[in-house]
Scaffold this motif. Structure first.
Motif, PDB file in Angstrom:
ATOM      1  N   ARG A  29       0.787  -1.199  -0.092  1.00  0.00           N
ATOM      2  CA  ARG A  29       0.022   0.074  -0.090  1.00  0.00           C
ATOM      3  C   ARG A  29       0.762   1.229  -0.032  1.00  0.00           C
ATOM      4  O   ARG A  29       0.600   2.380  -0.646  1.00  0.00           O
ATOM      5  CB  ARG A  29      -0.908   0.090   1.184  1.00  0.00           C
ATOM      6  N   LEU A  30       1.896   1.029   0.799  1.00  0.00           N
ATOM      7  CA  LEU A  30       2.819   2.370   0.947  1.00  0.00           C
ATOM      8  C   LEU A  30       3.750   2.611  -0.740  1.00  0.00           C
ATOM      9  O   LEU A  30       3.870   3.526  -0.861  1.00  0.00           O
ATOM     10  CB  LEU A  30       3.722   2.379   1.761  1.00  0.00           C
ATOM     11  N   LYS A  31       4.021   1.606  -1.208  1.00  0.00           N
ATOM     12  CA  LYS A  31       4.435   1.436  -2.419  1.00  0.00           C
ATOM     13  C   LYS A  31       3.744   2.163  -3.319  1.00  0.00           C
ATOM     14  O   LYS A  31       4.069   3.001  -4.325  1.00  0.00           O
ATOM     15  CB  LYS A  31       4.871   0.203  -2.964  1.00  0.00           C
ATOM     16  N   MET A  32       2.442   1.909  -3.421  1.00  0.00           N
ATOM     17  CA  MET A  32       1.320   2.629  -4.292  1.00  0.00           C
ATOM     18  C   MET A  32       1.134   4.138  -4.050  1.00  0.00           C
ATOM     19  O   MET A  32       1.029   4.858  -4.994  1.00  0.00           O
ATOM     20  CB  MET A  32      -0.105   1.706  -4.012  1.00  0.00           C
ATOM     21  N   MET A  33       1.302   4.358  -2.867  1.00  0.00           N
ATOM     22  CA  MET A  33       1.294   5.649  -2.189  1.00  0.00           C
ATOM     23  C   MET A  33       2.656   6.389  -2.904  1.00  0.00           C
ATOM     24  O   MET A  33       2.471   7.636  -3.619  1.00  0.00           O
ATOM     25  CB  MET A  33       1.488   5.920  -0.751  1.00  0.00           C
ATOM     26  N   SER A  34       3.938   5.898  -2.888  1.00  0.00           N
ATOM     27  CA  SER A  34       4.893   6.630  -3.216  1.00  0.00           C
ATOM     28  C   SER A  34       4.959   6.483  -4.722  1.00  0.00           C
ATOM     29  O   SER A  34       5.396   7.462  -5.415  1.00  0.00           O
ATOM     30  CB  SER A  34       6.255   5.660  -3.019  1.00  0.00           C
ATOM     31  N   PHE A  35       4.509   5.610  -5.335  1.00  0.00           N
ATOM     32  CA  PHE A  35       4.396   5.539  -6.938  1.00  0.00           C
ATOM     33  C   PHE A  35       3.346   6.825  -7.454  1.00  0.00           C
ATOM     34  O   PHE A  35       3.802   7.509  -8.318  1.00  0.00           O
ATOM     35  CB  PHE A  35       3.603   4.348  -7.443  1.00  0.00           C
ATOM     36  N   MET A  36       2.567   7.099  -6.797  1.00  0.00           N
ATOM     37  CA  MET A  36       1.491   8.210  -7.141  1.00  0.00           C
ATOM     38  C   MET A  36       2.161   9.413  -6.811  1.00  0.00           C
ATOM     39  O   MET A  36       1.868  10.342  -7.311  1.00  0.00           O
ATOM     40  CB  MET A  36       0.100   7.995  -6.580  1.00  0.00           C
ATOM     41  N   GLN A  37       2.917   9.657  -5.641  1.00  0.00           N
ATOM     42  CA  GLN A  37       3.401  10.692  -4.905  1.00  0.00           C
ATOM     43  C   GLN A  37       4.226  11.270  -6.096  1.00  0.00           C
ATOM     44  O   GLN A  37       4.131  12.608  -6.452  1.00  0.00           O
ATOM     45  CB  GLN A  37       4.020  10.748  -4.002  1.00  0.00           C
ATOM     46  N   TYR A  38       5.096  10.469  -6.809  1.00  0.00           N
ATOM     47  CA  TYR A  38       5.994  11.064  -7.736  1.00  0.00           C
ATOM     48  C   TYR A  38       5.550  11.032  -9.073  1.00  0.00           C
ATOM     49  O   TYR A  38       6.275  11.815  -9.870  1.00  0.00           O
ATOM     50  CB  TYR A  38       7.503  10.395  -7.388  1.00  0.00           C
ATOM     51  N   PHE A  39       4.529  10.058  -9.462  1.00  0.00           N
ATOM     52  CA  PHE A  39       3.861  10.212 -10.671  1.00  0.00           C
ATOM     53  C   PHE A  39       3.401  11.661 -10.900  1.00  0.00           C
ATOM     54  O   PHE A  39       3.523  12.108 -12.167  1.00  0.00           O
ATOM     55  CB  PHE A  39       2.748   9.202 -10.806  1.00  0.00           C
ATOM     56  N   ILE A  40       2.621  12.024  -9.854  1.00  0.00           N
ATOM     57  CA  ILE A  40       2.076  13.582  -9.976  1.00  0.00           C
ATOM     58  C   ILE A  40       3.165  14.621 -10.463  1.00  0.00           C
ATOM     59  O   ILE A  40       2.980  15.293 -11.613  1.00  0.00           O
ATOM     60  CB  ILE A  40       1.769  13.983  -8.662  1.00  0.00           C
ATOM     61  N   TRP A  41       4.377  14.501  -9.877  1.00  0.00           N
ATOM     62  CA  TRP A  41       5.640  15.338 -10.281  1.00  0.00           C
ATOM     63  C   TRP A  41       6.152  15.142 -11.332  1.00  0.00           C
ATOM     64  O   TRP A  41       6.375  16.124 -12.343  1.00  0.00           O
ATOM     65  CB  TRP A  41       6.586  15.296  -9.034  1.00  0.00           C
ATOM     66  N   GLY A  42       6.393  13.824 -11.949  1.00  0.00           N
ATOM     67  CA  GLY A  42       6.906  13.678 -13.189  1.00  0.00           C
ATOM     68  C   GLY A  42       6.083  13.904 -14.224  1.00  0.00           C
ATOM     69  O   GLY A  42       6.347  14.124 -15.458  1.00  0.00           O
ATOM     70  N   SER A  43       4.852  14.031 -13.918  1.00  0.00           N
ATOM     71  CA  SER A  43       3.723  14.506 -15.063  1.00  0.00           C
ATOM     72  C   SER A  43       4.006  15.864 -15.665  1.00  0.00           C
ATOM     73  O   SER A  43       3.556  16.041 -16.927  1.00  0.00           O
ATOM     74  CB  SER A  43       2.211  14.381 -14.655  1.00  0.00           C
ATOM     75  N   TRP A  44       4.602  16.632 -14.843  1.00  0.00           N
ATOM     76  CA  TRP A  44       4.572  18.099 -15.438  1.00  0.00           C
ATOM     77  C   TRP A  44       6.051  18.692 -15.215  1.00  0.00           C
ATOM     78  O   TRP A  44       6.313  19.766 -15.775  1.00  0.00           O
ATOM     79  CB  TRP A  44       3.533  19.133 -14.881  1.00  0.00           C
ATOM     80  N   LEU A  45       6.833  18.138 -14.018  1.00  0.00           N
ATOM     81  CA  LEU A  45       7.887  18.945 -13.527  1.00  0.00           C
ATOM     82  C   LEU A  45       9.083  18.991 -14.872  1.00  0.00           C
ATOM     83  O   LEU A  45       9.586  20.189 -14.886  1.00  0.00           O
ATOM     84  CB  LEU A  45       8.695  18.248 -12.381  1.00  0.00           C
ATOM     85  N   TYR A  47      -3.765  18.373 -16.702  1.00  0.00           N
ATOM     86  CA  TYR A  47      -4.910  17.565 -16.060  1.00  0.00           C
ATOM     87  C   TYR A  47      -4.612  16.344 -15.622  1.00  0.00           C
ATOM     88  O   TYR A  47      -5.265  15.705 -14.621  1.00  0.00           O
ATOM     89  CB  TYR A  47      -5.886  17.588 -17.310  1.00  0.00           C
ATOM     90  N   ILE A  48      -3.582  15.484 -16.344  1.00  0.00           N
ATOM     91  CA  ILE A  48      -3.176  14.198 -15.688  1.00  0.00           C
ATOM     92  C   ILE A  48      -2.684  14.390 -14.280  1.00  0.00           C
ATOM     93  O   ILE A  48      -2.990  13.351 -13.386  1.00  0.00           O
ATOM     94  CB  ILE A  48      -2.249  13.648 -16.607  1.00  0.00           C
ATOM     95  N   ALA A  49      -1.992  15.634 -13.987  1.00  0.00           N
ATOM     96  CA  ALA A  49      -1.366  15.383 -12.804  1.00  0.00           C
ATOM     97  C   ALA A  49      -2.472  15.726 -11.658  1.00  0.00           C
ATOM     98  O   ALA A  49      -2.486  15.249 -10.589  1.00  0.00           O
ATOM     99  CB  ALA A  49      -0.383  16.913 -12.678  1.00  0.00           C
ATOM    100  N   VAL A  97      -5.804  20.058  -2.538  1.00  0.00           N
ATOM    101  CA  VAL A  97      -5.526  21.719  -3.214  1.00  0.00           C
ATOM    102  C   VAL A  97      -4.601  21.580  -4.422  1.00  0.00           C
ATOM    103  O   VAL A  97      -4.846  22.286  -5.419  1.00  0.00           O
ATOM    104  CB  VAL A  97      -4.655  22.322  -1.884  1.00  0.00           C
ATOM    105  N   CYS A  98      -3.596  20.501  -4.533  1.00  0.00           N
ATOM    106  CA  CYS A  98      -2.793  20.473  -5.668  1.00  0.00           C
ATOM    107  C   CYS A  98      -3.940  20.164  -6.681  1.00  0.00           C
ATOM    108  O   CYS A  98      -3.548  20.801  -8.018  1.00  0.00           O
ATOM    109  CB  CYS A  98      -1.838  19.235  -5.416  1.00  0.00           C
ATOM    110  N   ALA A  99      -4.652  19.331  -6.558  1.00  0.00           N
ATOM    111  CA  ALA A  99      -5.810  18.866  -7.628  1.00  0.00           C
ATOM    112  C   ALA A  99      -6.406  20.194  -8.216  1.00  0.00           C
ATOM    113  O   ALA A  99      -6.483  20.240  -9.593  1.00  0.00           O
ATOM    114  CB  ALA A  99      -6.740  17.648  -7.321  1.00  0.00           C
ATOM    115  N   VAL A 100      -6.957  20.908  -7.398  1.00  0.00           N
ATOM    116  CA  VAL A 100      -7.672  22.071  -7.796  1.00  0.00           C
ATOM    117  C   VAL A 100      -6.624  23.109  -8.378  1.00  0.00           C
ATOM    118  O   VAL A 100      -6.816  23.560  -9.614  1.00  0.00           O
ATOM    119  CB  VAL A 100      -8.143  22.754  -6.626  1.00  0.00           C
ATOM    120  N   ALA A 101      -5.508  23.214  -7.783  1.00  0.00           N
ATOM    121  CA  ALA A 101      -4.502  24.235  -8.476  1.00  0.00           C
ATOM    122  C   ALA A 101      -3.924  23.813  -9.827  1.00  0.00           C
ATOM    123  O   ALA A 101      -3.855  24.665 -10.834  1.00  0.00           O
ATOM    124  CB  ALA A 101      -3.391  24.635  -7.485  1.00  0.00           C
ATOM    125  N   LEU A 102      -3.716  22.518  -9.862  1.00  0.00           N
ATOM    126  CA  LEU A 102      -3.269  21.950 -11.223  1.00  0.00           C
ATOM    127  C   LEU A 102      -4.142  22.144 -12.371  1.00  0.00           C
ATOM    128  O   LEU A 102      -3.867  22.393 -13.613  1.00  0.00           O
ATOM    129  CB  LEU A 102      -2.712  20.699 -11.083  1.00  0.00           C
TER     130      LEU A 102
END
Length: 418
Positions: free
Chosen positions: A6-22, A163-165, A78-83
């Motif tokens: 479960r934590l691996k899934m959290m970590s995956f999504m955490q940095y998936f968000i960043w990798g989508s746009w950074l 939008y993906i992020a 908040v991130c979802a709304v801002a992005l």
């Protein structure tokens, strides 16, 4: 499903968000919105500004009043709304403020994700030292997968990446509701505000060697921001040359850039050997030389056969450049300070690198790109050679100024004298 999965899934999504746009947002702003280099630097500086104060402030809230898992959920909402809002913005000033809001919410989630992981592992009776690294590496995997997805979908120059992020942020916010409760710490001797903000670590600046170390940590943080901001726009600009317009690099630059993150995984494993064998001064110098090579190889790389090899080598040396100052620097701080200020010293190190350094790097690199641009056409070779010269100068000055004597490969990382 066990807690580590479960934590691996959290970590995956955490940095998936960043990798989508950074890595790709700069290309979108330059090529689609027609922002200048200074505009892009300003937008990216929001991350540095947010990293100076927000992780510590949200950490205080999570420690004293609000469970970490709930704070984590709110931040990602908040991130979802801002992005999502950022996807509709086409004006530089407004884009800065929207991305600043996003950064103020996102930067604390990096620390909160670590806090949640450590707490959940402890609640499960698992050793955090052995079980956390396999959890965290899924974050790097998530970052790479996001870069590949954005590239293969052909949305590097589109607001679809935002939008993906945003969608991933919303999913992670909902997913965090399923995680175990993280209890608020209740202690009669709670840390002071100064301690939480890392202010007591500023006593380290009284030591000339540590003052020099933190100064160069900031300057190297600026270097990191340069490559994050303008690596993708540089590769996209090869489309201006008809000979390269249909090349793999122009079509899928994020896939090439993702090799940098793959390289990180390898070089992380080599850090213990190099630190014990050579000491922090040599390791930091190796990082600076690697940054020089990163930019120098960029200067002469292109989609041709030989040029592609140079670009690939640039991606590989990135792992050394990043890990040997970011992670090795953190280990050095851990070894050099007394236990009572160890946590705040780590906070100071991250503030200098990801806060002040990131802000300075964003602003100055944007100004440099504009300076070497004529009618919107960027002289990338000169730009990268200037950055390479900057890294080389850092290495020379650091060698002369940083007073350090390694104790030997069979001893600890501490210096022979303090």
């Amino acid at each position: 499903m066990n807690i580590t999965t479960r934590l691996k899934m959290m970590s995956f999504m955490q940095y998936f968000i960043w990798g989508s746009w950074l890595v790709t947002l700069g290309s979108y702003m330059i090529n689609t919105l027609h922002f200048t280099g200074s505009d892009v630097g300003l937008v990216y500086s929001s991350k540095g500004l947010a990293a100076i104060v927000m992780p510590s402030l949200v950490g205080i809230i999570a420690d004293k009043w609000l469970r970490a898992d709930r704070a984590y959920m709110i931040c990602h909402l908040v991130c979802a709304v801002a992005l999502c809002y950022a996807a509709h913005v086409n004006e530089p000033g407004l884009m800065f403020w929207v991305m600043l809001v996003n950064a103020m919410a996102f930067m604390p989630t990096i620390a909160l994700s670590n806090t949640i992981s450590y707490s959940c592992l402890e609640q499960a009776g698992l050793d955090t030292v052995s079980h956390f690294p396999p959890v965290r590496v899924y974050g790097t995997v998530g970052f790479i997968v996001a870069m590949w997805a954005i590239s293969l979908m052909g949305v590097e120059l589109s607001n679809v990446q935002l939008y993906i992020a945003a969608g991933a942020s919303l999913v992670l916010a909902l997913y965090s509701l399923t995680l175990p409760n993280i209890p608020v710490v209740k202690s009669k001797s709670a840390p002071t505000l100064a301690s939480k903000l890392g202010l007591n670590a500023f006593v380290l600046f009284r030591q000339p060697r540590m003052a020099v170390f933190f100064l160069f940590a900031m300057l190297l943080g600026a270097v990191l921001q340069i490559t994050n901001t303008f690596g993708s726009p540089f590769l996209h600009d090869f489309a201006r040359n008809p000979e390269y317009a249909d090349s793999f690099i122009v079509k899928y630059p994020s896939i090439l850039l993702s090799v940098s993150q793959m390289s990180e995984v390898f070089f992380i494993l080599t850090i213990p050997f190099f630190l014990k064998r050579f000491g922090i001064k040599t390791v930091m110098l190796m990082s600076m030389v690697a940054w020089m090579l990163r930019f120098g190889l960029f200067a002469f790389g292109d989609p041709s056969a030989v040029g592609f090899v140079l670009l690939m080598l640039s991606m590989i040396v990135y792992g050394c450049a990043f890990d040997f100052f970011n992670i090795s620097g953190s280990v050095f701080v851990e070894q050099e300070v007394t236990p009572d200020i160890r946590a705040s010293a780590q906070g100071l190190f991250m503030t200098m690198v990801n806060g002040v350094g990131a802000y300075v790097g964003s602003i100055l690199s944007g100004m440099a790109v504009d300076y070497f641009s004529v009618d919107g056409v960027k002289d990338w070779q000169t730009i990268w050679l200037v950055f390479a010269a900057y890294a080389l100068i850092l290495a020379v000055v650091f060698f002369l100024c940083f007073n350090y004597r390694h104790a030997g490969k069979n001893n600890t990382l501490r210096t022979a004298t303090h």
